[in-house]
Write an enzyme that holds these catalytic residues in place. Structure first.
Site, PDB file in Angstrom:
ATOM      1  N   ASP B   8       0.879  -1.169   0.000  1.00 19.72           N
ATOM      2  CA  ASP B   8       0.000   0.000   0.000  1.00 19.72           C
ATOM      3  C   ASP B   8       0.915   1.217   0.000  1.00 19.72           C
ATOM      4  O   ASP B   8       1.510   1.556   1.020  1.00 19.72           O
ATOM      5  CB  ASP B   8      -0.885  -0.051   1.258  1.00 19.72           C
ATOM      6  CG  ASP B   8      -1.701   1.229   1.436  1.00 19.72           C
ATOM      7  OD1 ASP B   8      -1.677   2.095   0.533  1.00 19.72           O
ATOM      8  OD2 ASP B   8      -2.353   1.352   2.488  1.00 19.72           O
ATOM      9  N   LYS B  70       3.020  11.610  -3.396  1.00 22.14           N
ATOM     10  CA  LYS B  70       1.964  10.938  -4.159  1.00 22.14           C
ATOM     11  C   LYS B  70       0.927  11.939  -4.680  1.00 22.14           C
ATOM     12  O   LYS B  70       0.263  11.694  -5.672  1.00 22.14           O
ATOM     13  CB  LYS B  70       1.290   9.909  -3.255  1.00 22.14           C
ATOM     14  CG  LYS B  70       0.296   9.007  -3.935  1.00 22.14           C
ATOM     15  CD  LYS B  70      -0.257   8.018  -2.916  1.00 22.14           C
ATOM     16  CE  LYS B  70      -1.369   7.171  -3.470  1.00 22.14           C
ATOM     17  NZ  LYS B  70      -1.945   6.314  -2.400  1.00 22.14           N
ATOM     18  N   GLU B 171      -7.247   0.767  -4.216  1.00 16.66           N
ATOM     19  CA  GLU B 171      -7.227   0.614  -2.763  1.00 16.66           C
ATOM     20  C   GLU B 171      -8.555   0.115  -2.191  1.00 16.66           C
ATOM     21  O   GLU B 171      -8.560  -0.840  -1.407  1.00 16.66           O
ATOM     22  CB  GLU B 171      -6.798   1.941  -2.114  1.00 16.66           C
ATOM     23  CG  GLU B 171      -5.316   2.222  -2.364  1.00 16.66           C
ATOM     24  CD  GLU B 171      -4.931   3.676  -2.227  1.00 16.66           C
ATOM     25  OE1 GLU B 171      -5.763   4.476  -1.764  1.00 16.66           O
ATOM     26  OE2 GLU B 171      -3.790   4.025  -2.583  1.00 16.66           O
ATOM     27  N   ASP B 193     -13.080   5.103   1.733  1.00 13.41           N
ATOM     28  CA  ASP B 193     -11.638   5.098   1.964  1.00 13.41           C
ATOM     29  C   ASP B 193     -11.108   6.525   2.055  1.00 13.41           C
ATOM     30  O   ASP B 193     -10.925   7.199   1.046  1.00 13.41           O
ATOM     31  CB  ASP B 193     -10.967   4.323   0.814  1.00 13.41           C
ATOM     32  CG  ASP B 193      -9.443   4.270   0.947  1.00 13.41           C
ATOM     33  OD1 ASP B 193      -8.911   4.833   1.917  1.00 13.41           O
ATOM     34  OD2 ASP B 193      -8.799   3.668   0.073  1.00 13.41           O
TER      35      ASP B 193
END
Lengths: 192, 522
Positions: B8, B70, B171, B193
């Site tokens: 992850d 990211k 994810e 999420d």
């Protein structure tokens, strides 16, 4: 004696790949031409379990993986066409005329068919679309107050949309009707 | 043979897991830590540290300590998103040769995949030291709403790190896989999420071992970092009010307050109120050091973060209506991402879906566990068991047409792998080249979408206009990455196709960076 499952899978994919051009979407998904939308969904899931390329990822060679991909892409395509009533109708015409595959013209025609009778596609602006979809949901659930509000929001982005206006009228009438009922009953009961 | 892992690769933290005896386990470093900050700190010369050690460097060398990279991956330098990152961080953001955002540290410019490669390589080392085996391959997760560029850049990061990327998966889908739902009951679930930097919602139909994503939506710029920012802004305002010192332009003080905000946020998970004490933030007019001492309650913080939580529900509305459902038709809601520990988030999600959300697995670890399960499925053969993931493309793929409009070719929420074709005609006599711009996004106007690239078809055969037809095939593979292929309909021959104006690194560039990376001794 049981066949080695890897070998069986390999044979299945190789055979399907060989036949791919000749298979129409119904035969690929192994359903009857007259099957219901539910049957198509179930068939897609059944074939996905069996033919998804991830299931073959350990069989080792790139050639088989590429073939599995070709087969599964067509399973996906067939499902996409058959699950959509307008596309399915157009595809059935093509099939009757001897073509196994959906083409761009038929897809465009299906889109036009859909637009003609489906309020879902009435919105032409992404912002109004959001409120419009909520409004349609509200209408389905008979939450007319919310529907009126959402259609009005949608209209702020597309003030000239006729479909919006028609639905607004319907929703407002339904709301007034519902309000009337609400007003009447409790009072009368109390007075009596 | 080595092992395969799931990674992850988060905005704030990264986690690595593997399947051992049929169970997905998170791998810890020798100190027992299971969650690693996605921080990369550059020291003097060639030294680079990653993870916890890098994070420790943040307070004394913020300009050399890269975090939240990211948020920039696969992004153009000239975009609102990049501007927002620049305001948030102390390191430099530069424009790369393809117009993409890059990182500038100590006068040197790094492509974002290079930064992510450091994190991936660190996670690989954690896995190898924990298991004593080599890592052969990895499934890496990305936010569901990531576009082609962002996915491609993530793949490039893996290549640079020398890691065999088995698959890029989403994810929320990974999280659903980790939860299993093996009770064979057919049901609809929503995965909410909320991570460090992104928010995703996916609606899945689970039927035994088949995980079918019906719709997905997200905001790649909404996460825990934003919560920290609004709380830190509140602290800065409070400090100005009580001490008369404005530290909003002071990088070091802001960094400290952000850290304090994050700590306070975490503490509020278990407490109704917390004391915030940050001494020595700045000096007042007399030169005396001033700090901040204040009290934060859940109620205060809730007032500031509620607008952020509300934004997530707009995205939920979008995904659920795209799935043709209403919130009441969702059977279970899974909570994923560190931010969902926050009681206010849990409460609000519960209200929205009108049911108690499921969160018995660790929300920080569940994505890596799901990725590990998928890595296991992809590397070990099983005739009967093994879940099958059917994911969708999160954004509509289209080409630019006359008037700056977009013609949609692959609508969002189309199951992948998939492909679509489009035939182009030449518009002029003896036209030799055709230029095609490809976009991803939901707007009907090209300019409001993300441009994936510009393709130039060249060497068309000379003929009067309209006579040459070129069929272009756009394929989206299981990673969600777009591949383009063109052929002359008349001759059936492939047409030369060059990609211009793509913000991704070219294959040569990836290779060159990879060589430098190897030289670092990783």
């Amino acid at each position: 004696m049981a066949v080695d499952p890897r070998l069986r899978m390999r044979i299945e994919v190789e055979a399907l790949h060989e036949l791919l051009a000749e298979l129409d979407y119904y035969r690929l998904l192994q359903v009857e031409r007259a099957c219901s939308p539910d049957d198509i969904g179930n068939a897609f899931r059944r074939e996905s379990r069996r033919l998804h390329p991830d299931r073959m990822s350990t069989l080792g060679d790139g050639g088989l993986a590429a073939k599995a991909n070709d087969v599964y892409r067509l399973v996906n395509e067939g499902y996409r066409v058959l699950k959509d009533p307008e596309q399915r109708a157009r595809y059935d015409q093509l099939l009757a005329a001897g073509s196994n595959r959906m083409n761009d013209e038929a897809k465009d025609a299906a889109k036009a068919d859909k637009k003609a009778d489906d309020p879902e596609t009435a919105a032409t602006h992404p912002k109004s679309e959001r409120y419009w979809k909520m409004a349609l949901r509200d209408l389905k659930e008979k939450s007319y107050k919310a529907a009126v509000m959402n259609i009005k929001f949608a209209l702020t982005f597309e003030p000239t949309n006729e479909t919006f206006k028609e639905h607004l009228k319907v929703a407002e009438e339904a709301l007034a009707e519902a309000d009337k009922k609400k007003e009447k009953n409790p009072y009368k009961l109390r007075i009596m | 043979m080595g092992i395969s892992v799931g990674i992850d690769l988060g905005t704030s933290n990264s986690v690595v897991a593997t399947v051992r005896d049929g169970v997905a386990v998170v791998l810890a470093d020798p100190e027992g830590r299971r969650i690693h900050p996605s921080y990369v700190a550059f020291g003097y010369g060639h030294s680079v540290v990653v993870g916890h050690r890098a994070r420790q460097q943040l307070s004394y060398a913020p300009e050399n300590t890269v975090f939240s990279a990211k948020r920039l991956i696969g992004r153009r330098y000239r975009s609102d998103e990049v501007d927002r990152v620049r305001r948030m961080v102390s390191w430099g953001v530069a424009e790369g040769p393809h117009g993409e955002a890059r990182v500038r540290v100590q006068g040197k410019v790094y492509a974002i995949p290079e930064i992510s490669a450091h994190v991936l390589s660190h996670m690989k080392k954690v896995a190898e030291s924990a298991t004593g085996e080599t890592v052969d391959g990895a499934v890496i997760t990305v936010p569901a709403y990531f576009n082609d560029q962002q996915r491609q850049a993530t793949r490039d990061a893996a290549t640079i790190a020398g890691l065999n990327c088995l698959r890029i998966i989403n994810e929320p889908t990974a999280a659903a896989l980790a939860y299993g739902f093996n009770q064979s009951k057919r049901q609809h679930i929503a995965v909410y999420d909320l991570g460090g930097g992104t928010f995703d919602i996916s609606v899945l139909r689970i039927d035994d071992d088949l995980f079918e994503v019906i719709s997905t939506s997200g905001d790649t710029f909404l996460g825990g970092d934003d919560f920290d920012t609004v709380i830190a802004d509140h602290l800065i305002a409070q400090m100005a009010e009580t001490t008369g010192v404005d530290v909003s332009g002071n990088h070091a003080a802001r960094t400290k307050l952000r850290e304090a905000a994050e700590r306070a946020k975490c503490a509020l998970t278990d407490n109704e109120a917390v004391e915030v004490k940050v001494p020595g933030l700045a000096r007042d007019a007399q030169g005396n050091p001033v700090g901040l001492t204040t009290r934060l309650t859940r109620a205060t913080v809730s007032r500031y973060v509620m607008p952020l939580i509300q934004r997530t529900f707009q995205v939920c509305d979008d995904a659920i209506s795209a799935a043709g459902l209403s919130p009441a038709q969702i059977d279970s809601v899974l909570l994923v991402g560190g931010m969902t520990r926050f009681p206010m988030v849990r409460e609000a999600v519960g209200h929205y879906f009108n049911k108690v959300a499921v969160a018995h697995l660790n929300p920080d670890e569940v994505v890596a566990q799901g990725a590990a399960i998928q890595a296991f499925n992809l590397t070990s053969f099983s005739d009967v068991s093994g879940a099958v993931l059917l994911d969708v493309t999160p954004q509509t793929l289209g080409v630019r047409t006359v008037g700056g409009f977009v013609e949609a070719l692959i609508p969002r929420n189309t199951p992948i792998p998939t492909e679509a074709t489009k035939t182009f005609h030449t518009a002029h006599d003896f036209q030799k080249t055709v230029r095609i711009q490809v976009f991803q996004g939901e707007s009907r106007m090209a300019q409001d979408n993300e441009m994936l690239g510009e393709f130039v078809l060249d060497g068309l055969r000379p003929a009067p206009r309209g006579e040459v037809k070129v069929r272009i095939t756009f394929a989206i593979n299981a990673d969600g990455i777009v591949k383009v292929h063109a052929e002359d309909v008349g001759t059936g021959k492939a047409v030369g196709l060059t990609i211009e104006a793509s913000s991704n690194m070219s294959a040569d560039e990836v290779k060159a960076v990879q060589t430098q990376f190897d030289d670092l001794g990783f």
